[in-house]
Design an enzyme around this catalytic site. Structure first.
Site, short mmCIF file in Angstrom:
data_model
loop_
_atom_site.label_atom_id
_atom_site.label_comp_id
_atom_site.label_asym_id
_atom_site.label_seq_id
_atom_site.Cartn_x
_atom_site.Cartn_y
_atom_site.Cartn_z
CG ASP A 1 -5.52 1.67 1.79
OD1 ASP A 1 -3.83 2.04 1.21
OD2 ASP A 1 -5.84 0.98 2.28
CG HIS B 1 -1.77 -1.36 1.31
ND1 HIS B 1 -3.02 -1.13 1.54
CD2 HIS B 1 -1.96 -2.69 1.46
CE1 HIS B 1 -3.94 -2.30 1.36
NE2 HIS B 1 -3.17 -2.97 1.59
C1 UDX Z 1 -0.17 -7.41 -0.90
C2 UDX Z 1 -1.23 -8.37 -0.48
O1 UDX Z 1 -1.07 -10.44 -0.21
C3 UDX Z 1 -1.47 -8.80 -1.48
O2 UDX Z 1 -2.32 -9.67 -2.08
C4 UDX Z 1 -2.07 -7.41 -2.24
O3 UDX Z 1 -2.29 -6.84 -3.79
C5 UDX Z 1 -1.15 -6.24 -1.65
O4 UDX Z 1 -0.67 -5.98 -0.48
P1 UDX Z 1 2.43 -8.27 -1.06
O5 UDX Z 1 1.96 -9.92 -0.14
O6 UDX Z 1 3.27 -7.27 -0.05
O7 UDX Z 1 0.78 -7.25 -0.81
O8 UDX Z 1 2.69 -8.38 -2.45
P2 UDX Z 1 2.50 -7.22 -3.49
O9 UDX Z 1 1.48 -6.15 -3.97
O10 UDX Z 1 3.17 -7.82 -4.74
O11 UDX Z 1 3.77 -6.21 -3.18
C6 UDX Z 1 5.07 -6.65 -2.65
C7 UDX Z 1 6.19 -4.86 -2.85
O12 UDX Z 1 6.97 -5.32 -2.09
C8 UDX Z 1 6.36 -5.29 -4.56
O13 UDX Z 1 6.43 -3.29 -4.50
C9 UDX Z 1 8.26 -5.86 -4.45
O14 UDX Z 1 8.03 -4.61 -5.27
C10 UDX Z 1 8.32 -5.38 -3.69
N1 UDX Z 1 9.11 -6.19 -2.84
C11 UDX Z 1 8.75 -7.86 -2.22
C12 UDX Z 1 10.92 -6.30 -3.03
O15 UDX Z 1 10.76 -5.55 -3.71
N2 UDX Z 1 11.52 -7.26 -2.81
C13 UDX Z 1 11.16 -8.31 -2.11
O16 UDX Z 1 12.03 -9.80 -1.75
C14 UDX Z 1 9.75 -8.75 -2.26
#
Ligand code: UDX
Length: 459
Positions: A126, A26
């Site tokens: 949000d 977010h």
């Molecule tokens: C959560 C929910 O799980 C997801 O379903 C929803 O859409 C948004 O909130 P998350 O699990 O954090 O999301 O996944 P995502 O939305 O893909 O965001 C992850 C972020 O962390 C991305 O911007 C990614 O670039 C970053 N990240 C993740 C890294 O930079 N390095 C990593 O090793 C892992």
């Protein structure tokens, strides 16, 4: 944590207070929106807990010219179950989400004071901060909701919440998900951790002034964007993809990983990562490790553990895995520079849980997706990925188990086999569309905001 005073230019700018939820998925789109608006004559107050602001500050110090002011909101001491400092929701058990939401709720007097002092022209909140628009309306300040997940997800949940269950779902490709969501959650449309309260996402949307912003774009989710105004009765404004923009500071920090990737051939390596909140079970780790090995494709794999299961990476992998893989794979403990890796010319595929930010980042860089959804909105985002044709899902069996041969087969299909040509082409096409569209979505919303703010002042 507060930084930057207002100079005379800023004091004439339209003032926007932004309130993200405190999870990586977010914060990133809120921060990217803040950066873009601050280059369009808006002054931004980015409001969150002090610890979150520290992490945000690290991401904006290199771009001093931005008109972004970090404003702390202090949460009252809450339940001892919550991890110290409410750092982020990363790794937070879902049942604690309502506790955290209540903590914000009781910080609302502080938020009132902030609105009195800062007098923003607009609040962007949000959907997990549903109390914010209520307070903004007490001060006659328009408040716009920014939904950081996809339009398909919200269409799906609003369909379940607002229509009779026996009405046919307007999106046939999502139909298979209907049963599983109903069976799992017979009394509510989504497992959002709110313990039986009405889905905050849907309740909260009704409070948004005139419009709702989505981090998506028409070429990806056109039909869902068209469906939403029917069920929600607000103007739906797609402003995406807003994805993590890297700067040179970050590149240096992670140079070992990038150097390793630089030794690989062009379009030879998949990136394997499951976001900031999901953890693999031991069985899933086994199948994925074996699937990667069987695929014969190079990989970078980010392995993460919940705090209580902390262990050495080597111990969590199949015996002899790292030796057998040798230079073909790189296993990272915890965190990798995802956006940079996806942007790299050696990267040819993304094995992803389909968190919405991950999907958008992959498409921005034209990387096709090997979809392995885990929870929340991810199964729906995985369906969108398949339906649009930019990825293929690794199907699980009836017990939701992954299978190593399947994993290897889907990886090979998406990144090298003849049968995956269309998927690779489509991913490249969407990336080109994103590049050509550039700032148009933000320019459009700037006009909308100006109108809304003027109206807000004259009420
Ligand atoms: C959560 C929910 O799980 C997801 O379903 C929803 O859409 C948004 O909130 P998350 O699990 O954090 O999301 O996944 P995502 O939305 O893909 O965001 C992850 C972020 O962390 C991305 O911007 C990614 O670039 C970053 N990240 C993740 C890294 O930079 N390095 C990593 O090793 C892992």
């Amino acid at each position: 944590t507060e930084r930057g005073g207002m100079d005379s230019k800023q004091s004439n700018a339209t003032k926007v207070l932004m309130l993200p939820w405190l999870a990586q998925g977010h914060i990133t789109p809120f921060l990217e929106l803040a950066k873009k608006l601050s280059t369009k004559d808006f002054h931004i107050y980015l409001c969150s807990t002090p610890i979150i602001l520290t992490s945000i500050q690290n991401r904006i110090t290199k771009t001093q010219s931005l008109s972004i002011q970090l404003v702390p909101l202090h949460l009252p001491p809450t339940s001892p179950e919550l991890p110290p400092h409410h750092h982020t929701t990363n790794g937070l058990p879902p049942h604690l989400l309502p506790t955290l939401m209540n903590a914000f709720d009781s910080a609302s007097p502080d938020f009132s004071k902030l609105l009195q002092t800062l007098r923003p022209d607009l609040v962007i909140y949000d959907f997990l901060q549903p109390w914010a628009p209520t307070i903004a309306s007490e001060y006659n300040i328009p408040a716009v909701e920014f939904i950081t997940t996809g339009a398909a997800v919200v269409s799906f949940f609003s369909f379940l919440a607002f229509k009779k269950p026996d009405v046919e779902l307007p999106f046939p490709e999502l139909q298979p998900l209907l049963g599983s969501f109903r069976n799992a959650q017979p009394n509510r449309p989504v497992d959002d951790g709110t313990d039986g309260k009405p889905t905050p996402m849907l309740e909260c949307m009704k409070k948004s002034s005139k419009m709702i912003l989505f981090n998506t774009f028409r070429e990806l989710e056109g039909k869902y964007l068209d469906y939403l105004p029917i069920s929600i009765e607000k103007k739906i404004v797609p402003i995406g993809p807003l994805v993590h923009e890297t700067d040179h500071h970050e590149e240096n920090k992670d140079s070992a990983i990038m150097q390793w990737l630089g030794t690989k051939d062009e379009l030879s390596t998949v990136f394997v990562s499951f976001g900031s909140e999901s953890f693999l079970s031991k069985e899933e780790r086994e199948e994925i490790a074996n699937g990667l090995e069987l695929s014969g494709v190079n990989f970078i794999w980010v392995v993460r553990f919940p705090v209580e299961e902390r262990t050495e990476v080597e111990e969590a992998l199949p015996v002899g895995f790292l030796e057998r893989i040798g230079q073909r794979g790189l296993v990272i403990d915890g965190w990798a520079p995802q956006a940079q890796i996806l942007a790299h010319s050696s990267t040819c595929g993304f094995v992803s849980h389909c968190g919405w930010n991950s999907v958008l980042e992959s498409l921005k860089f034209g990387v096709p997706i090997i979809a392995m959804p885990m929870k929340h909105d991810q199964p729906i985002s995985g369906k969108v990925v398949e339906d649009v044709g930019v990825g293929v899902e690794v199907k699980r069996d009836e017990n939701r188990k992954l299978n190593r041969e399947n994993i290897a087969q889907v990886i090979r299909k998406v990144v090298k086999d003849e049968s995956g040509v269309q998927v690779r082409t489509k991913a490249r096409e969407l990336s080109e569309i994103i590049r050509i569209k550039g700032e148009k979505a933000i320019d459009g919303v700037v006009q909308e905001f100006m109108q809304l703010c003027n109206r807000g002042k004259t009420i």
